[in-house]
Design a protein around this motif. Structure first.
Motif, short mmCIF file in Angstrom:
data_model
loop_
_atom_site.label_atom_id
_atom_site.label_comp_id
_atom_site.label_asym_id
_atom_site.label_seq_id
_atom_site.Cartn_x
_atom_site.Cartn_y
_atom_site.Cartn_z
N MET A 89 61.90 33.72 -13.76
CA MET A 89 61.44 33.47 -12.39
C MET A 89 60.15 32.66 -12.37
O MET A 89 60.02 31.65 -11.70
N LYS A 90 59.23 33.12 -13.21
CA LYS A 90 57.96 32.39 -13.31
C LYS A 90 58.21 30.96 -13.73
O LYS A 90 57.64 30.01 -13.21
N LEU A 91 59.11 30.82 -14.72
CA LEU A 91 59.42 29.50 -15.25
C LEU A 91 59.97 28.62 -14.15
O LEU A 91 59.60 27.47 -13.99
N PHE A 92 60.88 29.20 -13.33
CA PHE A 92 61.48 28.44 -12.26
C PHE A 92 60.41 27.93 -11.29
O PHE A 92 60.39 26.77 -10.89
N CYS A 93 59.49 28.86 -10.94
CA CYS A 93 58.45 28.50 -9.97
C CYS A 93 57.61 27.34 -10.49
O CYS A 93 57.32 26.40 -9.78
N ARG A 113 65.18 12.39 -13.83
CA ARG A 113 64.04 13.28 -13.61
C ARG A 113 64.36 14.65 -14.23
O ARG A 113 65.50 15.11 -14.18
N ASN A 114 63.34 15.30 -14.76
CA ASN A 114 63.55 16.61 -15.37
C ASN A 114 62.18 17.30 -15.41
O ASN A 114 61.32 16.93 -16.20
N ALA A 115 62.02 18.27 -14.52
CA ALA A 115 60.69 18.88 -14.34
C ALA A 115 60.12 19.43 -15.64
O ALA A 115 58.95 19.25 -15.94
N MET A 116 60.98 20.10 -16.43
CA MET A 116 60.48 20.69 -17.68
C MET A 116 60.04 19.61 -18.66
O MET A 116 58.98 19.69 -19.27
N ARG A 117 60.90 18.58 -18.82
CA ARG A 117 60.55 17.52 -19.76
C ARG A 117 59.29 16.78 -19.29
O ARG A 117 58.43 16.40 -20.07
N GLY A 177 55.46 13.83 -19.79
CA GLY A 177 54.98 12.83 -18.83
C GLY A 177 55.97 12.53 -17.72
O GLY A 177 57.15 12.88 -17.79
N ARG A 178 55.44 11.85 -16.72
CA ARG A 178 56.22 11.60 -15.50
C ARG A 178 57.35 10.61 -15.76
O ARG A 178 57.22 9.71 -16.58
N ARG A 179 58.43 10.79 -15.03
CA ARG A 179 59.55 9.84 -15.04
C ARG A 179 59.72 9.36 -13.60
O ARG A 179 59.51 10.15 -12.68
N ILE A 180 60.16 8.12 -13.43
CA ILE A 180 60.33 7.68 -12.03
C ILE A 180 61.76 7.93 -11.55
O ILE A 180 62.00 7.96 -10.35
N GLY A 181 62.71 8.11 -12.48
CA GLY A 181 64.08 8.43 -12.09
C GLY A 181 64.75 7.31 -11.31
O GLY A 181 64.16 6.24 -11.09
#
Ligand code: GLY
Ligand code: MN
Ligand code: MN
Length: 487
Positions: free
Chosen positions: A1-5, A112-116, A121-125
């Motif tokens: 749950m924490k991870l998801f948040c 895009r991949n929030a965990m990665r 670093g940021r991805r523009i997707g």
């Protein structure tokens, strides 16, 4: 749950980054510029063709550490996209999608991949690629497999052949390895040959791995005004590095420390990279043309140091060499060799104008050097074979240090002129010359009547170098603690 948040929060923060983010410089080449470059390429492509480009691979350094990513220059030139795992297709003619949409270019990028993104670093997707880079047809890499394009209908499928040196990430079915495999499948790339390069003839299908280089060299060789601005900046930054070292250098400093001063200046001016590994060679180390060890701990009072470095600014690199005496004053022998190399460079610079072949600049420098070496008694005749000047003097610069470009000079080409004389220890000459290595390398912009010296801010003549080396340096006050354990 924490991870998801946490993932969710990260995604929100990232996707809310404004187009003009304070976390990024705002003077990159714009989406319109890249779009116009794609159009220029399209106009030069053969009838009924498609050109396929892949992003550079991520290279592994060791274990779980990768080298800092650097985009493929063609890919950057055509898209402005700075991330890995992507493929771009540019069509000569309009294509029609299943839903009836007409398009002449399409790009597949990393998803895009929030965990990665939290880790690397940021991805523009795909959405960012549309919004920030101006592509109408941009999709996640995972869509490429399903992208239903009949490559056999094209007269030519243009791409650079593969070297089979891309790592497979088995957990990612849209990594570069998979994109290449999927393209090979779709385009009917021969299965048995590892690479088309190994066969002497083009295969009897529509795959063309030879034609793209010339098209891109034609485009990239002649710089636009926006590119010239970036090259001027990279050159100026690199010149300031040379000047600051001229002021700061003292016998006893190490090659690494000198390298560090140049590279600190580059970073101070926000240069994001080096155009190539820095070459900083004291004395006979300068005879190694691409010396990158830079590990001599203490520079000698009587030696020269050869410094060939280029800052890369927004993808564009300078390529400048200065050779200076560590103690601030050229010895008589060093001065003779230095001035010979400088006169060769001046002669090539005079010959540099539209219509002249790059190789002609080498011929001009070589004539001057050979004459001079005879006068100094280092060789016996001007036609004697020797290795004291073993390289050509000119190449294009741009997104690559040895940039793509045509051989015949045209206005707005950016090139180097870089003669050198290198006399290794134990050469068959008077020992007084041993260990002298001089290269003088400057960057030029070809104009309609000749060429403009871009790197003149870094002193080139003996008098100007010696005078600059007398100037104080702010680094003289920069003292670090002694970290050697007390004996
Ligand atoms: N720095 C590489 C070259 O001068 O070509
Ligand atoms: Mn060069
Ligand atoms: Mn160089």
């Amino acid at each position: 749950m924490k991870l998801f948040c946490l993932s969710f929060l990260t995604l929100v923060i990232i996707s809310n980054l404004p187009a003009q983010s304070p976390d990024l410089p705002n003077d990159f080449l714009g989406k319109e510029w890249h779009k116009e470059r794609r159009q220029k390429l399209r106009e030069s492509m053969p009838a009924n063709s498609v050109a396929v480009f892949f992003a550079n691979a991520v290279r592994n350094r060791s274990n779980d550490v990768d080298y800092v990513y650097h985009q493929d220059p063609d890919f950057l030139y055509l898209t402005g996209y700075r991330e890995p795992e992507a493929v771009l297709l540019i069509f000569k003619d309009n294509q029609t999608a299943a839903n009836g949409t007409s398009y002449n270019e399409i790009i597949f990028v990393q998803e895009r991949n929030a965990m990665r993104e939290m880790w690397t670093g940021r991805r523009i997707g795909a959405d960012g690629t549309k919004k920030l880079l101006g592509f109408e047809q941009a999709f996640n890499g995972s869509q490429f497999k399903k992208y239903n394009l009949d490559f056999s209908k094209f007269s030519e499928v243009l791409f650079y052949d593969f070297h089979n040196d891309v790592r497979d990430n088995p957990r990612d079915s849209a990594d570069l390895y998979s994109l290449i495999e999927q393209f090979k499948e779709k385009a009917n790339y021969p299965k048995k040959d590892n690479s088309l390069i190994v066969s002497k003839e083009q295969p009897k299908n529509n795959l063309n791995t030879r034609g793209l280089y010339a098209l891109m060299a034609n485009l990239r060789g002649v710089k636009t005004k926006e590119e010239i601005e970036l090259i001027r900046k990279a050159v100026m930054i690199s010149c300031v590095g040379q000047v600051e070292v001229m002021k700061a250098i003292e016998p006893g400093m190490s090659e690494r420390e000198i390298q560090g001063i140049h590279e600190f200046v580059f970073k101070k001016y926000q240069a994001e990279d080096l155009g190539y590994p820095s070459i900083v060679g004291g004395g006979h180390n300068g005879c190694i043309l691409h010396y990158t060890d830079n590990y001599k701990p203490s520079l000698d009072n009587k030696e020269l140091i050869l410094m060939d470095l280029g800052a890369e600014f927004h993808g564009y690199t300078a390529d400048i060499t200065r050779t200076i005496p560590v103690n601030g004053k050229f010895s008589p022998e060093q001065k003779l060799i230095y001035e010979l190399v400088l006169s060769a460079q001046e002669a090539s610079m005079k010959a540099c104008k539209p219509g002249v072949e790059l190789s002609q600049l080498t011929v001009v420098s070589r004539d001057v050097v050979n004459k001079g070496l005879v006068e100094l008694g280092i060789i016996k005749t001007e036609t004697e074979k020797h290795l004291f000047f073993p390289h050509g003097v000119s190449h294009h610069i741009g997104l690559d240090v040895h940039d793509k470009g045509n051989r015949v000079l045209e206005p707005n080409m950016a090139i180097t002129i870089e003669p050198g004389v290198y006399i290794p220890d134990n050469s068959a000459t008077d020992p007084k010359w041993w260990g002298i290595a001089v290269r003088i390398e400057d960057d030029y912009l070809v104009n309609k009547d000749g060429c403009e010296l871009l790197s003149g801010y870094a002193p080139r003549t003996v008098a100007d170098i010696e005078s600059m080396m007398k100037q104080p340096s702010p680094l003289q006050k920069f003292k670090l603690p002694d970290i050697n354990p007390k004996k």
